[in-house]
Write a protein that holds these residues in place. Structure first.
Motif, PDB file in Angstrom:
ATOM      1  N   ALA A   1       0.800  -1.218   0.000  1.00 54.75           N
ATOM      2  CA  ALA A   1       0.000   0.000   0.000  1.00 54.75           C
ATOM      3  C   ALA A   1       0.831   1.265   0.000  1.00 54.75           C
ATOM      4  CB  ALA A   1      -0.942   0.000   1.212  1.00 54.75           C
ATOM      5  N   SER A   2       2.083   1.217   0.441  1.00 50.07           N
ATOM      6  CA  SER A   2       2.894   2.426   0.549  1.00 50.07           C
ATOM      7  C   SER A   2       3.758   2.675  -0.679  1.00 50.07           C
ATOM      8  CB  SER A   2       3.791   2.342   1.784  1.00 50.07           C
ATOM      9  OG  SER A   2       4.685   1.252   1.675  1.00 50.07           O
ATOM     10  N   SER A   3       3.548   1.933  -1.766  1.00 51.43           N
ATOM     11  CA  SER A   3       4.380   2.066  -2.961  1.00 51.43           C
ATOM     12  C   SER A   3       3.520   2.262  -4.189  1.00 51.43           C
ATOM     13  CB  SER A   3       5.268   0.823  -3.152  1.00 51.43           C
ATOM     14  OG  SER A   3       6.149   0.650  -2.067  1.00 51.43           O
ATOM     15  N   LEU A   4       4.153   2.817  -5.225  1.00 51.86           N
ATOM     16  CA  LEU A   4       3.558   2.949  -6.547  1.00 51.86           C
ATOM     17  C   LEU A   4       4.428   2.194  -7.538  1.00 51.86           C
ATOM     18  CD1 LEU A   4       2.682   6.768  -6.602  1.00 51.86           C
ATOM     19  CD2 LEU A   4       1.082   4.884  -6.251  1.00 51.86           C
TER      20      LEU A   4
ATOM     21  N   GLU B   1       9.471   0.528  -9.450  1.00 56.53           N
ATOM     22  CA  GLU B   1       8.564   0.683  -8.315  1.00 56.53           C
ATOM     23  C   GLU B   1       9.049   1.847  -7.466  1.00 56.53           C
ATOM     24  OE1 GLU B   1       7.885  -2.898  -6.233  1.00 56.53           O
ATOM     25  OE2 GLU B   1       6.303  -2.096  -4.938  1.00 56.53           O
ATOM     26  N   LEU B   2       8.139   2.718  -7.088  1.00 54.23           N
ATOM     27  CA  LEU B   2       8.462   3.906  -6.309  1.00 54.23           C
ATOM     28  C   LEU B   2       7.918   3.734  -4.894  1.00 54.23           C
ATOM     29  CD1 LEU B   2       9.548   6.847  -6.155  1.00 54.23           C
ATOM     30  CD2 LEU B   2       7.286   7.596  -6.911  1.00 54.23           C
ATOM     31  N   GLU B   3       8.811   3.710  -3.922  1.00 55.77           N
ATOM     32  CA  GLU B   3       8.411   3.582  -2.524  1.00 55.77           C
ATOM     33  C   GLU B   3       8.132   4.976  -1.978  1.00 55.77           C
ATOM     34  OE1 GLU B   3      11.263   1.844   0.134  1.00 55.77           O
ATOM     35  OE2 GLU B   3       9.673   0.761   1.196  1.00 55.77           O
ATOM     36  N   VAL B   4       6.875   5.345  -1.947  1.00 55.38           N
ATOM     37  CA  VAL B   4       6.485   6.695  -1.520  1.00 55.38           C
ATOM     38  C   VAL B   4       6.718   6.878  -0.031  1.00 55.38           C
ATOM     39  CG1 VAL B   4       4.558   8.318  -1.382  1.00 55.38           C
ATOM     40  CG2 VAL B   4       4.815   6.861  -3.403  1.00 55.38           C
TER      41      VAL B   4
ATOM     42  N   ARG C   1       2.643  -7.736  10.478  1.00 55.90           N
ATOM     43  CA  ARG C   1       1.653  -8.419  11.306  1.00 55.90           C
ATOM     44  C   ARG C   1       2.272  -8.752  12.646  1.00 55.90           C
ATOM     45  NH1 ARG C   1      -0.577 -13.787  11.483  1.00 55.90           N
ATOM     46  NH2 ARG C   1       0.679 -14.460   9.721  1.00 55.90           N
ATOM     47  N   ARG C   2       1.719  -8.186  13.674  1.00 50.65           N
ATOM     48  CA  ARG C   2       2.182  -8.450  15.029  1.00 50.65           C
ATOM     49  C   ARG C   2       1.205  -9.426  15.661  1.00 50.65           C
ATOM     50  NH1 ARG C   2       1.715  -3.386  17.796  1.00 50.65           N
ATOM     51  NH2 ARG C   2      -0.398  -4.069  18.205  1.00 50.65           N
ATOM     52  N   GLU C   3       1.699 -10.642  15.935  1.00 49.94           N
ATOM     53  CA  GLU C   3       0.861 -11.728  16.412  1.00 49.94           C
ATOM     54  C   GLU C   3      -0.259 -11.956  15.395  1.00 49.94           C
ATOM     55  OE1 GLU C   3      -0.277 -10.608  20.345  1.00 49.94           O
ATOM     56  OE2 GLU C   3       1.721 -10.937  21.167  1.00 49.94           O
ATOM     57  N   GLU C   4      -1.501 -11.729  15.746  1.00 47.89           N
ATOM     58  CA  GLU C   4      -2.594 -11.969  14.801  1.00 47.89           C
ATOM     59  C   GLU C   4      -3.215 -10.676  14.303  1.00 47.89           C
ATOM     60  OE1 GLU C   4      -3.283 -14.849  13.616  1.00 47.89           O
ATOM     61  OE2 GLU C   4      -1.815 -15.835  14.912  1.00 47.89           O
ATOM     62  N   LYS C   5      -2.742  -9.527  14.758  1.00 48.19           N
ATOM     63  CA  LYS C   5      -3.328  -8.260  14.358  1.00 48.19           C
ATOM     64  C   LYS C   5      -2.381  -7.532  13.426  1.00 48.19           C
ATOM     65  CE  LYS C   5      -5.104  -3.880  16.165  1.00 48.19           C
ATOM     66  NZ  LYS C   5      -5.326  -3.056  17.378  1.00 48.19           N
ATOM     67  N   PRO C   6      -2.804  -7.246  12.183  1.00 49.83           N
ATOM     68  CA  PRO C   6      -1.923  -6.522  11.258  1.00 49.83           C
ATOM     69  C   PRO C   6      -1.817  -5.055  11.637  1.00 49.83           C
ATOM     70  CG  PRO C   6      -4.052  -6.913  10.238  1.00 49.83           C
ATOM     71  CD  PRO C   6      -4.089  -7.619  11.557  1.00 49.83           C
ATOM     72  N   LEU C   7      -0.625  -4.520  11.463  1.00 48.63           N
ATOM     73  CA  LEU C   7      -0.413  -3.096  11.678  1.00 48.63           C
ATOM     74  C   LEU C   7      -0.759  -2.337  10.405  1.00 48.63           C
ATOM     75  CD1 LEU C   7       2.980  -3.138  13.601  1.00 48.63           C
ATOM     76  CD2 LEU C   7       0.686  -3.017  14.550  1.00 48.63           C
ATOM     77  N   GLU C   8      -1.425  -1.234  10.559  1.00 47.89           N
ATOM     78  CA  GLU C   8      -1.857  -0.456   9.411  1.00 47.89           C
ATOM     79  C   GLU C   8      -0.662   0.259   8.792  1.00 47.89           C
ATOM     80  OE1 GLU C   8      -4.741   0.880   6.717  1.00 47.89           O
ATOM     81  OE2 GLU C   8      -4.837  -0.632   8.305  1.00 47.89           O
ATOM     82  N   PRO C   9      -0.359   0.008   7.509  1.00 49.35           N
ATOM     83  CA  PRO C   9       0.759   0.708   6.868  1.00 49.35           C
ATOM     84  C   PRO C   9       0.323   2.068   6.352  1.00 49.35           C
ATOM     85  CG  PRO C   9      -0.193  -0.827   5.329  1.00 49.35           C
ATOM     86  CD  PRO C   9      -0.977  -0.982   6.605  1.00 49.35           C
ATOM     87  N   SER C  10       1.275   2.865   5.980  1.00 52.36           N
ATOM     88  CA  SER C  10       0.982   4.126   5.316  1.00 52.36           C
ATOM     89  C   SER C  10       0.520   3.835   3.899  1.00 52.36           C
ATOM     90  CB  SER C  10       2.224   5.020   5.310  1.00 52.36           C
ATOM     91  OG  SER C  10       1.955   6.242   4.684  1.00 52.36           O
ATOM     92  N   ARG C  11      -0.597   4.410   3.478  1.00 52.18           N
ATOM     93  CA  ARG C  11      -1.195   4.124   2.184  1.00 52.18           C
ATOM     94  C   ARG C  11      -1.128   5.347   1.281  1.00 52.18           C
ATOM     95  NH1 ARG C  11      -4.079  -0.583   2.450  1.00 52.18           N
ATOM     96  NH2 ARG C  11      -4.500  -1.364   4.543  1.00 52.18           N
TER      97      ARG C  11
ATOM     98  N   ASP D   1       0.018  10.441   0.940  1.00 51.39           N
ATOM     99  CA  ASP D   1       0.032   9.190   1.691  1.00 51.39           C
ATOM    100  C   ASP D   1      -0.330   9.492   3.133  1.00 51.39           C
ATOM    101  OD1 ASP D   1       2.898   9.091   3.347  1.00 51.39           O
ATOM    102  OD2 ASP D   1       3.037  10.226   1.482  1.00 51.39           O
ATOM    103  N   SER D   2      -1.058   8.589   3.741  1.00 53.45           N
ATOM    104  CA  SER D   2      -1.569   8.824   5.101  1.00 53.45           C
ATOM    105  C   SER D   2      -1.664   7.504   5.844  1.00 53.45           C
ATOM    106  CB  SER D   2      -2.955   9.486   5.049  1.00 53.45           C
ATOM    107  OG  SER D   2      -3.875   8.648   4.379  1.00 53.45           O
ATOM    108  N   ARG D   3      -1.730   7.627   7.150  1.00 54.84           N
ATOM    109  CA  ARG D   3      -1.930   6.479   8.026  1.00 54.84           C
ATOM    110  C   ARG D   3      -2.773   6.925   9.206  1.00 54.84           C
ATOM    111  NH1 ARG D   3       3.194   3.306  10.136  1.00 54.84           N
ATOM    112  NH2 ARG D   3       3.656   5.345  11.029  1.00 54.84           N
ATOM    113  N   GLU D   4      -3.821   6.148   9.480  1.00 54.47           N
ATOM    114  CA  GLU D   4      -4.722   6.486  10.577  1.00 54.47           C
ATOM    115  C   GLU D   4      -4.043   6.232  11.915  1.00 54.47           C
ATOM    116  OE1 GLU D   4      -7.540   7.904  10.183  1.00 54.47           O
ATOM    117  OE2 GLU D   4      -7.716   7.714   8.007  1.00 54.47           O
TER     118      GLU D   4
END
Length: 988
Positions: free
Chosen positions: A443-446, A459-462, A470-480, A497-500
């Motif tokens: 999600a953080s690349s074009l 590929e451009l890593e924005v 993924r930490r244990e069973e919960k994925p960490l939200e990446p910058s999109r 690009d943003s991340r909540e």
């Protein structure tokens, strides 16, 4: 306020066919109009609701996919000679050339009888080479068909109907015309689809008499080996003695000599995900969903003769590094190493004798499959299938990525899954290079894709971020990356690009402005603006079009904070005197307390419009002053606003169900249109006064097409064309006409990202050339015979081959040897080796006749000087004025490995070594290669060298001619070699 508000702005009834004006400065025209307008005298033209009798009948719109539907979960399969490899793609098998990386042929599985309806689709789930005929490919698919292909001629030979979805295939040369298949059956228990619904069958690939001449045949002999749960792997041992299947938390083992006894079950602590057999030994490896790899040593004669329900435990060795599930495991061809990959995007190479491991990190995406190329050990490559449908080649000698085969990387099933309906998707066309800017698999690349060549350029890593989050069973939200907009000139690009915010970090929003460097053909970050609209989201980004100076370049952004910001370029000089450009805020605009949702520029850049709730405000970009405010009772909330055509006379605004077309010259509503479905996208033609609207029907309306496309012109409120598409769209942009062969200038050519994250090309009357290798074509050049070596070119094919059929009987054994001339030298080695004299007596004469130097024309008259102590340059690539080497009267490129073998031959027969030197002495030291024991009590395996015999050491200055590297000294099986990165281990 300088702007005025009119609730009814239609002054007169406009003509039905107004003339098309040239581009003009709308800001000057609007300033001359009165601020207050009189009420509308005549009603505007209102179109009927879509679907009425006046609406045109919908027809399918032509489109073509630029990506495959989903990445394959099947490891690639190489031909016997390693020249080509097979890759399953949905219902087809693509044949790639290893040398070029291009698709040379495509085998489609849509060759079934039309009277037989596919069951659950026809996606290919497994494939193997026929062990009895390596020129045949056997595939299994979800529709329950086994297909046998002759891939050399691209012919479908036979189709066998199994009747159940097939997921795994296994075969062995020991069992001719037999295959083992793992199929699934619907579970009879409610809500237990994965329980007790797998069966392993043995099939004979010979049809029944009644179906022998039919297109789809049935096997004459089908027997069940045993039941399993949903199978995840099936394989036969190298000797063909054992059949192993894995399903759930069990490994099922059966002896092929007594299949009636069924399976013996061995229990695993975790759910098994993948399976691989050792190429030489009778044990296998599995991976599970907790990241643990197990080596199973349960294949012996102590298995019970009859199957029982008792679950047994087997002696195993565990290897653990992966934090998440292991997707694939594979043994190297010599059996010394085990490869594994998974969600971490890291290839792990395990040395089985020591338990040590090496890594190939950051391959770009989660690894789904691992395969080994069919090449000799020195050229062996590891092929990784990634979750973004690309293939990575890793050289076994260096553990470096040598090349990548990839097209567009889009896949919603990767670890950082995208939302099903994101508010915005980055999609732009770079006109300067005719490339597409697309979201990548992360999600953080074009990614930058060239449709003309169907190649992924870069590929451009924005926003740099961890690919495995993924930490244990919960994925960490990446910058999109939410937006990517490119200027009309192609020099600048804006990304958002943003991340909540979450438990760890706060909300992050960045606007980054990139400059296109023509010299390096890459995007360079020029300016980064943190939180351009505070903690609120950016709702739109637009570049000022038209031919303007650098100082007049502008970017407008709107945000949920209720602010319009205009950005411009400024220059500064560095200490070295070089001028540097960067972007900064020029002005900040507001309109009452409304929230701006969208902005758009006229074609000439003389004015820009912003949608605020129920209002549309026109601004002068030079001073930021509002020129006019437009409003219409048909629209209570405007969602987008667009200028139509190059003249900029018309402005179309959309809401959820309404379209309103404005004539800016008369400042009136020309017509309005109401749809029965929700309007998702509006795209204007870049040259003509035409625009299209995408309608998405209600989700509960299954009878309607998924998407309806309406084409409008300013002259009529009714759509001129109505088309349908079998998918929804997340983003749509016009594409250059150079990508298509359409002859109609008013036709649309669009690029869209569908709801399934596929990239498609849409167009009117376009003729898109088929991709290279998209059809079934015969391939040539595959041979099972090994490549010719330098020795075979010199001494003949039978010199190092024990096959009597290759030895010519035309040479009389007792014929007296005479002076050899020309090709007579080659014939002497067609004689059986036991009749010939020792090689020491023939060596000098052979080499004088075989190594013939071609002189250049300028040297033909010169005398040839021979010297016994003179070195001869054997470098074929750089012959200089000395000519080129002709081996056996045939010109051929000689590789460095063959030169090394030749040097070894010279050392043994042409140069006499010191007979008193120890056999294992190297520079006065004795080296030994010790035995490594397996962990957890695994037996030791002796190390064997590549070349037989020992090699005495001699002076390196006389060992080889200039340009020839001295080969590695032979190691005895009992010495330890230090300084090597990896030690190759061979079987007994």
């Amino acid at each position: 306020m300088a702007a005025s508000l009119g609730k009814s702005t239609d002054l007169s009834n406009p003509p039905q066919h107004p003339p098309q004006p040239q581009p003009l400065d709308l800001s000057k025209k609007l300033r001359k109009t009165p601020k207050k307008v009189s009420p509308r005298k005549e009603p505007v033209e209102v179109a009927p609701i879509a679907g009425s009798s006046k609406a045109h009948d919908a027809a399918p719109w032509s489109w073509k996919s630029l990506t495959q539907s989903s990445p394959s979960r099947i490891p690639v399969l190489f031909t016997k000679d390693g020249s080509y490899f097979f890759s399953a793609a949905a219902s087809s098998v693509k044949i790639y050339s290893v040398a070029t990386g291009h698709v040379v042929s495509t085998l489609s599985s849509n060759e079934t009888n039309a009277s037989v309806a596919p069951r659950n689709g026809d996606a290919i789930t497994c494939m193997i080479l026929n062990p009895s005929n390596p020129f045949q490919l056997i595939t299994g698919s979800v529709d329950g068909f086994i297909r046998i292909w002759d891939f050399l001629d691209a012919i479908l030979l036979r189709i066998f109907d199994v009747g159940q979805p097939i997921f795994h295939l296994a075969a062995h040369e020991k069992f001719k015309d037999e295959v083992y298949v793992a199929v699934t059956k619907p579970s009879k228990k409610a809500n237990h689809q994965d329980e007790d619904n797998g069966v392993v069958l043995r099939l004979l690939l010979k049809p029944t008499p009644s179906t022998a001449k039919a297109r789809i045949q049935r096997s004459s002999d089908v027997s069940a080996v045993g039941k399993t749960r949903a199978p995840t792997g099936l394989a036969l041992s190298p000797s063909g003695t054992w059949l192993v299947a894995i399903a759930g938390r069990k490994a099922y083992v059966a002896a092929t000599s007594d299949l009636k006894a069924g399976f013996t079950k061995f229990v695993s602590p975790e759910k098994l995900t993948c399976l691989a057999f050792h190429p030489h030994e009778e044990y296998f490896a599995t991976g599970d969903d907790k990241g643990v790899i197990r080596l199973w040593y349960c294949l012996n004669d102590r298995l019970p003769s009859k199957s029982t329900d008792t679950e047994k435990k087997a002696p195993t060795t565990t290897l653990h590094w992966h934090a998440h599930a292991v997707s694939s495991v594979a043994f190297t061809s010599n059996g010394a190493y085990l490869l594994s990959g998974g969600e971490e995007a890291v290839l792990v190479i395990w040395q089985l004798h020591t338990g040590k491991k090496e890594f190939v990190p950051r391959v770009g995406a989660p690894i789904t499959t691992v395969a080994i190329s069919n090449a000799k050990e020195s050229d062996e490559e590891y092929v990784l299938g990634l979750a973004d449908a690309s293939y990575i080649f890793v050289r076994s000698a260096t553990l470096k990525i040598s090349r990548t085969i990839a097209r567009i990387k889009l896949d919603p099933s990767v670890s950082n899954a995208r939302p099903s309906s994101p508010p915005s998707v980055p999609l732009s066309v770079h006109s300067a290079t005719s490339t597409l800017i697309l979201p990548s698999s992360h999600a953080s690349s074009l990614q930058i894709f060239a449709p003309s060549s169907s190649q992924l350029l870069s590929e451009l890593e924005v926003s740099p971020s961890n690919r495995v989050s993924r930490r244990e069973e919960k994925p960490l939200e990446p910058s999109r990356v939410d937006r990517a907009v490119i200027s009309e000139s192609g020099e600048w690009m804006v990304t958002i690009d943003s991340r909540e915010d979450d438990e760890i970090s706060q909300t992050e929003i960045y606007m980054k402005i990139w400059f296109w460097d023509r010299k390096t053909a890459s995007w360079i970050l020029n300016t980064r603006i943190d939180r351009p609209h505070g903690l609120r989201k950016v709702t739109s980004v637009a570049f000022r079009p038209g031919q303007h100076s650098k100082n007049d370049g502008q970017i407008t952004t709107t945000g949920e904070d209720g602010v319009i910001k205009v950005w411009r370029i400024r220059s500064t000089k560095s200490k070295t005197g070089e001028s540097e450009d960067y972007w900064t805020a020029r002005s900040t605009l507001r309109f009452r307390s409304e929230i701006p949702v969208h902005s758009s520029w006229s074609f000439d850049g003389s004015i820009f419009a912003v949608a605020f709730g129920a209002y549309i405000v026109l601004y002068d970009p030079n001073n930021g002053v509002p020129i006019q405010t437009l409003t219409c009772p048909e629209m209570t909330r405007v969602s987008s606003v667009h200028f139509v055509g190059r003249s900029g006379r018309y402005l179309v605004s959309t809401s959820t169900h309404d379209l309103v077309l404005w004539d800016l010259l008369s400042q009136s509503v020309r017509w309005s249109y109401r749809t029965s479905s929700e309007i998702s996208k509006t795209v204007c033609h870049p040259r003509e006064d035409v625009f299209i609207v995408f309608e998405t029907p209600p989700s509960n309306d299954s009878a309607s097409p998924l998407t309806k496309v309406l084409t409008f012109t300013p002259s009529s409120a009714l759509p001129s064309q109505t088309r349908t598409l079998p998918f929804s769209t997340l983003a749509v942009v016009p594409c250059p006409t150079t990508w298509t062969s359409t002859k109609n200038s008013s036709s649309f050519a669009l690029v869209a990202i569908t709801g399934a994250w596929n990239v498609v090309l849409l167009g009117d009357d376009i003729e898109i050339p088929a991709d290279e290798g998209s059809d079934a074509k015969g391939i040539r050049g595959i041979s099972l015979a090994p490549k010719r070596t330098l020795f075979q070119d010199i001494f003949g094919a039978s010199a190092f081959n024990n096959d009597p059929s290759l030895q010519s009987q035309n040479v009389v054994a007792d014929k007296p040897l005479s002076s050899w001339k020309g090709k007579e030298v080659e014939q002497i080695f067609d004689t059986p080796a036991y009749i010939l004299p020792p090689i020491d007596t023939l060596f000098d004469t052979i080499m004088d006749n075989f190594l013939v130097i071609k002189r250049n024309s300028s040297e033909k008259g010169k005398d040839e000087v021979d010297g016994e102590d003179e070195d001869v340059d054997m470098d074929v690539e750089d012959t200089g004025n000395g000519g080129e080497i002709v081996v056996g009267n045939r010109e051929r490129t000689v590789g460095p490995e063959e030169f090394s073998d030749m040097v070894e031959l010279f050392k043994q027969h042409a140069i006499r070594s010191n007979p008193g030197a120890p056999a294992n002495m190297v520079n006065g030291s004795t080296f030994t290669n010790g035995l490594h024991s397996k962990p957890n009590g695994i037996g030791a395996y002796p190390m064997t060298s590549k070349l037989s015999g020992t090699t005495p050491q001699r002076d390196k200055s006389k060992a080889a001619a200039p340009g020839i590297s001295t080969p590695t000294t032979q190691l005895s099986p009992t010495t330890a070699c230090t300084g090597q990165k990896r030690k190759k281990s061979m079987d007994h």
